[in-house]
Design an enzyme around this catalytic site. Structure first.
Site, PDB file in Angstrom:
ATOM      1  N   GLU A 412     -35.233 -83.522  49.540  1.00 14.55           N
ATOM      2  CA  GLU A 412     -34.750 -84.886  49.382  1.00 14.55           C
ATOM      3  C   GLU A 412     -33.230 -84.926  49.481  1.00 14.55           C
ATOM      4  OE1 GLU A 412     -38.335 -85.962  46.199  1.00 14.55           O
ATOM      5  OE2 GLU A 412     -36.239 -85.858  45.543  1.00 14.55           O
ATOM      6  N   GLU A 606     -44.404 -91.751  50.159  1.00 17.02           N
ATOM      7  CA  GLU A 606     -45.063 -90.499  49.809  1.00 17.02           C
ATOM      8  C   GLU A 606     -45.290 -90.478  48.308  1.00 17.02           C
ATOM      9  OE1 GLU A 606     -44.033 -86.411  51.517  1.00 17.02           O
ATOM     10  OE2 GLU A 606     -43.091 -86.328  49.545  1.00 17.02           O
TER      11      GLU A 606
END
Length: 674
Positions: A412, A606
């Site tokens: 991320e 997600e």
């Protein structure tokens, strides 16, 4: 002029005090009369100010100008803080009205837009020039609601009579006229007075509060809110991808169980899954020697996927993965990188105590040739280019539809501020990760350019990994995060994250031309309802309550035309946990989604945690397809993460099938739970 009138004014009126020399040289004509007091004249500026500064001043007033200036500066700062707090409250109100009230407010809505939307929602008419009045609709309009067949003692005739009588009672004798000379406070009192009068009328003479009408109103609410709770038939088609488990490829880049992979793909195909996601780990592909890439295991896996004619998304993961029982990473960074780190530990992110985090490399070496003659971004680019060349046939055949670029911890775009290896536990605020020598050099350069070299340091009162905002001097209410130094440091800290994304994505665009590029954005939702948003600050997003920290990040992502994959976190956290951590997953979701959509960016989703029940699946669907979005926007695709290979899971396949059908817009709420 009398003596008291020549004395120095108070601190707040010192800007309007006329100097003594000016009074003697230019007497005012009205000074001869006591009935006409001396008007306050603005303090002279320019050459006049220079001239008056040289004139002698009374000794008793010598310290007053300096004191007044300090007071004015303090008052300005307090005014700024009050204005920021007011804007933060306004932004939360607007977000709530958009999300829960279905109010089509523009992106830059002001209070006029809010008042107009609320008035229209309450049945008032608001014209373009602001003229506001209440006008009840014709009785025929009150009977157009479709009713479903239910067993109830309330008859249709009683419902009709109730609605018509209520409408007649609500009918005003004349249109409400608003006097333009009224002040806002007076206007509020007029509206409230009229509303109270009408309420009293309803309570005394209208049958709207009778038992029959209340039950009918409940029926109408049940119809509007419950009829389509789980009905997603006709909603936009959102493709669903499933992530294959990391264990299918071992550390020597070999496919472990080809037959198990075929069985799993067969299960997914029977569920009408649109494709799969595979992680390609830097620590496996270039694990032993620099620029020696091994793709054999991934080639075997991709060939099996091509045989099932499924779409493939690939994640280029430049971070470590998993922790074994002994505390070691299951997939580490390349061994040759770890060897360099033994001699130069500053290539890794470092916290204030000097502890090194080997989850990923520090962004301070993006342009430093410390990796055997290569910079950090050159290492990333070389792997991208090798992957693109190795699987050129899959790109040409359309099998690989997108490539996700890992930009930080867990893949991320964030600092590794919440490392469980360092002892972090939810809902700790985390720690700043900027104490390696390369990031410290960058901070020192930024402080020097601002002319404040003593700012070249990290905050010394920001707590530790598991601190809470109110326990620190930096993140507490009116803490140092909003001081001049705090704003400087946080801007530099977040700008370093933005620069890293810009540098890596610039090269990714060259390597994967004409291929969709995906970037994963974290959901740091705990402490979101505090002023500082401490957890977001330590992760690299300068998003306190008085500033939008996602806009500058998304501007860079828009520059490279990437798709944002937003992690849908916090949907299964209990309300008690949310209250203890001042968490607001829905508020964060709404801010991120609107900020991205307002810039024309494509969004994907997600799940962060595995989900096995109907309620959890429905929460994810609600995020992917927001019901109350006035523009009917939705995610472009969704990635379902599974904790273990599908055939080994003890999950209800009918629930997963229901979830996929909801995403595809095919289900009508008639499936049952297992």
């Amino acid at each position: 002029m009398n003596e008291p009138q020549t004395q120095t004014q108070s601190d707040h009126s010192s800007d309007y005090t006329l100097p003594q020399s000016h009074l003697h040289n230019h007497p005012h004509p009205q000074s001869q009369s006591q009935s006409h007091p001396q008007p306050h004249t603005r303090r002279p500026r320019g050459f006049a100010a220079t001239a008056t500064a040289t004139a002698p001043a009374p000794a008793s007033a010598s310290s007053t100008p300096g004191k007044g200036k300090r007071e004015r500066e303090k008052e300005k700062e307090r005014t700024k803080l009050r204005e920021r707090h007011r804007r933060a409250i306004t932004s939360r109100m607007l977000a709530g009205l958009r999300q829960y009230g279905n109010f089509p407010l523009p992106a830059r809505a002001d209070m006029n837009d809010v008042l107009a939307a609320l008035a229209r929602g309450a049945g008032w008419v608001v014209e373009a020039d602001g003229t506001t009045y209440r006008q009840s609709p014709a009785p025929s309009h009150m009977l157009t609601y479709p009713m479903r067949s239910v067993e109830s003692p309330v008859s249709t005739s009683s419902l009709k009579s109730c609605s018509v009588k209520a409408a007649l009672d609500c009918q005003p004798p004349s249109v409400l006229r608003i006097d333009e000379s009224l002040s806002p406070a007076s206007l509020d009192s007029v509206v409230i007075a009229e509303r109270d009068t009408k309420n009293e009328k309803f309570m005394n003479s209208s049958p709207i509060n009778s038992a029959e009408c209340l039950e009918a109103d409940q029926l109408m609410q049940e119809f509007r809110s419950g009829e389509h709770d789980n009905d997603f038939r006709g909603t936009p088609y959102v493709p669903v991808y499933v992530t294959l488990h990391t264990s299918v490829i071992n550390n020597f880049c070999q496919l472990v169980d080809p037959e198990g992979v075929r069985q799993e793909l067969s299960h997914l195909q029977s569920l009408n899954v649109d494709g799969v996601v595979v992680h390609c780990w830097w620590g496996i592909v270039e694990g032993w020697s620099p620029q020696k890439y091994i793709w054999s295991g991934y080639r075997d896996l991709f060939n099996i996927i091509r045989g099932f004619k499924m779409s493939l998304q690939v994640v280029l993961a430049f971070h470590e993965h998993g922790v074994s029982e002994s505390g070691d990473a299951m997939i580490t960074l390349p061994q040759w990188v770890l060897e360099i780190g033994k001699d130069n530990a500053d290539i890794f992110f470092t916290d204030r105590e000097g502890r090194r985090n080997t989850e990923c490399m520090s962004w301070g070496i993006d342009r430093e040739r410390v990796l055997q003659g290569r910079t950090g971004i050159e290492v990333y680019f070389d792997l991208m280019r090798s992957f693109r060349t190795e699987f050129d046939d899959l790109f040409a055949g359309g099998i690989i539809s997108a490539v996700e670029i890992g930009l930080g911890a867990f893949g991320e775009l964030k600092y590794p501020s919440f490392s469980e290896r360092m002892g972090w536990r939810y809902p700790g605020i985390g720690e700043f990760q900027c104490y390696d020598k390369y990031l410290q050099q960058s901070l020192r350069k930024a402080a020097k350019s601002r002319g404040h070299l003593f700012w070249a340091r990290g905050p010394d009162n920001a707590g530790e990994y598991n601190s809470k905002p109110h326990e620190t001097g930096f993140f507490c209410e009116r803490g140092d995060y909003d001081s001049y130094y705090g704003r400087f440091f946080l801007h530099w800290y977040s700008q370093t994250l933005i620069n890293h994304a810009d540098n890596v994505l610039s090269l990714a665009s060259l390597a994967f031309e004409d291929t969709k590029i995906i970037v994963k954005v974290p959901a740091v939702y705990w402490w979101y309802r505090t002023s500082s948003h401490a957890a977001e600050l330590t992760s690299g997003y300068y998003n306190p309550s008085n500033q939008d920290g996602y806009s500058p990040v998304f501007e860079v992502l828009k520059k490279h035309s990437v798709t944002i994959k937003f992690v849908c976190s916090g949907l299964q956290i209990s309300s008690q946990d949310n209250d203890e951590a001042f968490a607001d997953p829905e508020g964060l979701n709404w801010q991120v989604l609107n900020s991205a959509w307002d810039r024309g960016l494509s969004l994907a989703g997600e799940n962060a945690l595995p989900c096995y029940d109907r309620e959890g699946y429905m929460r994810m669907v609600e995020v992917v397809k927001p019901r109350h979005d006035p523009d009917r926007r939705h995610f472009s695709f969704f990635v379902y993460q599974q904790p273990s290979p599908l055939p080994q899971q003890t999950i209800c396949f009918s629930e997963l099938d229901y979830f996929i059908k909801c995403m595809h817009g095919e289900v009508g709420g008639d499936l049952v739970s297992c």
